[in-house]
Design a protein around this motif. Structure first.
Motif, PDB file in Angstrom:
ATOM      1  N   THR A   6      -8.257  65.400  47.796  1.00 29.06           N
ATOM      2  CA  THR A   6      -8.743  63.631  47.232  1.00 29.06           C
ATOM      3  C   THR A   6     -10.006  63.079  47.990  1.00 29.06           C
ATOM      4  N   VAL A   7     -11.018  62.495  47.616  1.00 26.54           N
ATOM      5  CA  VAL A   7     -11.659  61.707  48.231  1.00 26.54           C
ATOM      6  C   VAL A   7     -11.414  60.257  47.611  1.00 26.54           C
ATOM      7  N   HIS A   8     -11.159  58.751  47.832  1.00 29.37           N
ATOM      8  CA  HIS A   8     -11.399  57.988  47.440  1.00 29.37           C
ATOM      9  C   HIS A   8     -11.995  57.284  47.668  1.00 29.37           C
ATOM     10  N   LEU A   9     -13.217  56.803  47.152  1.00 25.59           N
ATOM     11  CA  LEU A   9     -14.503  55.689  47.648  1.00 25.59           C
ATOM     12  C   LEU A   9     -14.048  54.465  47.135  1.00 25.59           C
ATOM     13  N   LEU A  10     -13.612  53.317  48.249  1.00 28.43           N
ATOM     14  CA  LEU A  10     -13.060  52.335  47.735  1.00 28.43           C
ATOM     15  C   LEU A  10     -14.109  51.051  48.389  1.00 28.43           C
ATOM     16  N   ARG A  11     -14.787  50.467  47.043  1.00 29.19           N
ATOM     17  CA  ARG A  11     -15.601  49.436  47.474  1.00 29.19           C
ATOM     18  C   ARG A  11     -15.123  48.016  47.874  1.00 29.19           C
ATOM     19  N   HIS A  12     -15.638  47.333  49.011  1.00 28.58           N
ATOM     20  CA  HIS A  12     -15.187  46.306  49.470  1.00 28.58           C
ATOM     21  C   HIS A  12     -15.257  45.171  48.273  1.00 28.58           C
ATOM     22  N   GLY A  13     -13.801  44.536  48.680  1.00 28.42           N
ATOM     23  CA  GLY A  13     -13.286  43.160  48.215  1.00 28.42           C
ATOM     24  C   GLY A  13     -15.101  42.176  48.427  1.00 28.42           C
ATOM     25  N   GLU A  14     -14.823  40.467  47.666  1.00 29.31           N
ATOM     26  CA  GLU A  14     -15.362  39.477  47.290  1.00 29.31           C
ATOM     27  C   GLU A  14     -16.021  39.666  48.256  1.00 29.31           C
ATOM     28  N   VAL A  15     -17.059  38.585  49.398  1.00 32.39           N
ATOM     29  CA  VAL A  15     -17.562  38.174  50.138  1.00 32.39           C
ATOM     30  C   VAL A  15     -18.026  36.495  49.908  1.00 32.39           C
ATOM     31  N   HIS A  16     -17.675  35.972  50.981  1.00 28.00           N
ATOM     32  CA  HIS A  16     -17.496  34.763  50.676  1.00 28.00           C
ATOM     33  C   HIS A  16     -19.294  34.589  50.618  1.00 28.00           C
ATOM     34  N   GLY A 150      -3.558  69.454  55.330  1.00 29.56           N
ATOM     35  CA  GLY A 150      -3.391  70.591  54.743  1.00 29.56           C
ATOM     36  C   GLY A 150      -3.451  70.117  52.828  1.00 29.56           C
ATOM     37  N   ASP A 151      -3.755  71.611  52.010  1.00 31.41           N
ATOM     38  CA  ASP A 151      -3.857  71.617  51.078  1.00 31.41           C
ATOM     39  C   ASP A 151      -3.003  69.644  50.267  1.00 31.41           C
ATOM     40  N   GLY A 152      -3.934  69.248  49.311  1.00 23.97           N
ATOM     41  CA  GLY A 152      -4.123  68.471  48.981  1.00 23.97           C
ATOM     42  C   GLY A 152      -4.064  66.749  49.344  1.00 23.97           C
ATOM     43  N   ALA A 153      -4.335  67.478  50.434  1.00 23.13           N
ATOM     44  CA  ALA A 153      -4.047  65.951  51.680  1.00 23.13           C
ATOM     45  C   ALA A 153      -5.039  64.834  50.873  1.00 23.13           C
ATOM     46  N   GLU A 154      -5.386  63.353  51.138  1.00 22.84           N
ATOM     47  CA  GLU A 154      -6.542  62.557  50.557  1.00 22.84           C
ATOM     48  C   GLU A 154      -7.284  62.084  51.288  1.00 22.84           C
ATOM     49  N   ALA A 155      -8.178  61.133  51.714  1.00 18.09           N
ATOM     50  CA  ALA A 155      -9.183  60.219  52.512  1.00 18.09           C
ATOM     51  C   ALA A 155      -9.372  59.038  52.005  1.00 18.09           C
ATOM     52  N   ALA A 188     -13.197  45.882  44.284  1.00 18.41           N
ATOM     53  CA  ALA A 188     -12.091  46.406  45.433  1.00 18.41           C
ATOM     54  C   ALA A 188     -11.131  47.486  44.671  1.00 18.41           C
ATOM     55  N   SER A 189     -12.522  48.437  43.884  1.00 13.24           N
ATOM     56  CA  SER A 189     -12.096  49.817  42.929  1.00 13.24           C
ATOM     57  C   SER A 189     -11.932  51.089  43.713  1.00 13.24           C
ATOM     58  N   LEU A 190     -11.384  51.632  43.223  1.00 13.06           N
ATOM     59  CA  LEU A 190     -11.182  53.658  43.223  1.00 13.06           C
ATOM     60  C   LEU A 190     -12.213  54.285  42.727  1.00 13.06           C
ATOM     61  N   THR A 191     -12.827  54.487  43.593  1.00 13.00           N
ATOM     62  CA  THR A 191     -13.605  56.091  42.560  1.00 13.00           C
ATOM     63  C   THR A 191     -13.418  57.115  43.212  1.00 13.00           C
ATOM     64  N   SER A 192     -12.253  58.027  43.026  1.00 12.47           N
ATOM     65  CA  SER A 192     -11.456  59.067  43.564  1.00 12.47           C
ATOM     66  C   SER A 192     -12.554  60.443  43.112  1.00 12.47           C
ATOM     67  N   LEU A 193     -12.456  61.266  43.933  1.00 12.91           N
ATOM     68  CA  LEU A 193     -13.201  62.960  43.462  1.00 12.91           C
ATOM     69  C   LEU A 193     -12.084  64.110  43.992  1.00 12.91           C
ATOM     70  N   ARG A 194     -11.801  63.873  43.444  1.00  9.54           N
ATOM     71  CA  ARG A 194     -10.914  64.985  43.467  1.00  9.54           C
ATOM     72  C   ARG A 194     -11.388  66.550  43.431  1.00  9.54           C
ATOM     73  N   PHE A 195     -11.342  67.295  44.379  1.00 15.73           N
ATOM     74  CA  PHE A 195     -11.906  69.244  44.842  1.00 15.73           C
ATOM     75  C   PHE A 195     -10.941  70.178  44.746  1.00 15.73           C
ATOM     76  N   ASP A 196     -11.344  71.105  43.787  1.00 14.24           N
ATOM     77  CA  ASP A 196     -10.360  71.827  43.771  1.00 14.24           C
ATOM     78  C   ASP A 196     -10.375  73.292  45.033  1.00 14.24           C
ATOM     79  N   ASP A 197     -11.619  73.050  45.437  1.00 13.03           N
ATOM     80  CA  ASP A 197     -10.737  73.613  46.628  1.00 13.03           C
ATOM     81  C   ASP A 197     -12.673  73.036  47.336  1.00 13.03           C
ATOM     82  N   VAL A 198     -12.346  73.055  48.912  1.00 16.90           N
ATOM     83  CA  VAL A 198     -13.353  71.940  49.335  1.00 16.90           C
ATOM     84  C   VAL A 198     -14.261  72.802  49.556  1.00 16.90           C
TER      85      VAL A 198
END
Length: 225
Positions: A6-16, A150-155, A188-198
């Protein structure tokens, strides 16, 4: 043997950004205090998942100030080191450095050629180029997660709204040209992409969540942010 990841795409937080500049790839734009709080909430959500058994083993970031600062609480809570990846950068934008208003666009002929083709778009980095580089970054992150954990790891990849939305739109098969107001990619949202087989090249499953939603009230968001 297949390996999921699984790869989590995290958007940054609010900017000044009180001047409401389209800051794009400009250096020196820091998270606001609320933005830092958003980053902590997202990091806490990832730590909660880790405590529940998720193996979060790889962290990469767009090499801009706001993404580096968003990654700091993740480094602290998960013990990961953020690695810069140019492919995660904000989209290039002709209007970078400007406070863009309707009058600015109408009264400045130098901008007009940049407004001719919203399907490309003519004002910035082509949508397809954003998809290409983000897809490469995501696939490499998934493979790296499997190598480490290994199998099932996340980034986790810390990036920006438009590149993340382009990656998700491509995965879900929707047209790349769009109304920016329709993007489901909040701060700061998370868009998560889960691959059954990379290794299979198949489309990942998509999940989305907003760990910092309690802080959204009153936030002003601009293109290139």
């Amino acid at each position: 043997m297949s390996h999921s990841a699984t790869v989590h795409l995290l958007r940054h937080g609010e900017v000044h950004n009180p001047e409401r500049i389209v800051y794009g790839r400009l250096p020196g734009y820091h998270l606001s205090e609320r933005g830092r709080a958003m980053a902590r909430l997202s990091a806490a959500e990832l730590r909660r998942r880790s405590d529940d058994g998720a193996r979060l083993v790889h962290l990469a970031i767009s090499p801009l100030t706001r993404t580096r600062e968003t990654a700091e609480p993740i480094e602290e809570l998960l013990g990961l080191r953020a690695l810069p990846d140019e492919r995660l950068l904000e989209a290039g934008n002709h209007f970078e450095g400007l406070h863009v208003t309707k009058d600015e666009l109408l009264r400045s002929p130098r901008h007009w050629p940049r407004l001719l083709n919203p399907l490309r778009p003519s004002w910035g980095e082509p949508y397809r180029e954003q998809v290409r580089r983000m897809a490469e970054a995501v696939k490499d992150a998934a493979a790296q997660a499997v190598r480490i954990g290994g199998d099932g790891a996340e980034a986790v990849l810390v990036s920006h709204q438009l590149p993340i939305w382009m990656a998700r739109s491509s995965v879900e098969g929707r047209p790349l040209p769009h109304d920016p107001r329709t993007r489901q990619c909040n701060l700061a949202s998370l868009t998560s992409l889960r691959f059954d087989d990379v290794r299979s090249g198949g489309r990942p499953e998509v999940a989305y969540c907003e760990p910092a939603a309690e802080l959204y009230s009153g936030v002003i968001q601009l293109p290139g942010s």
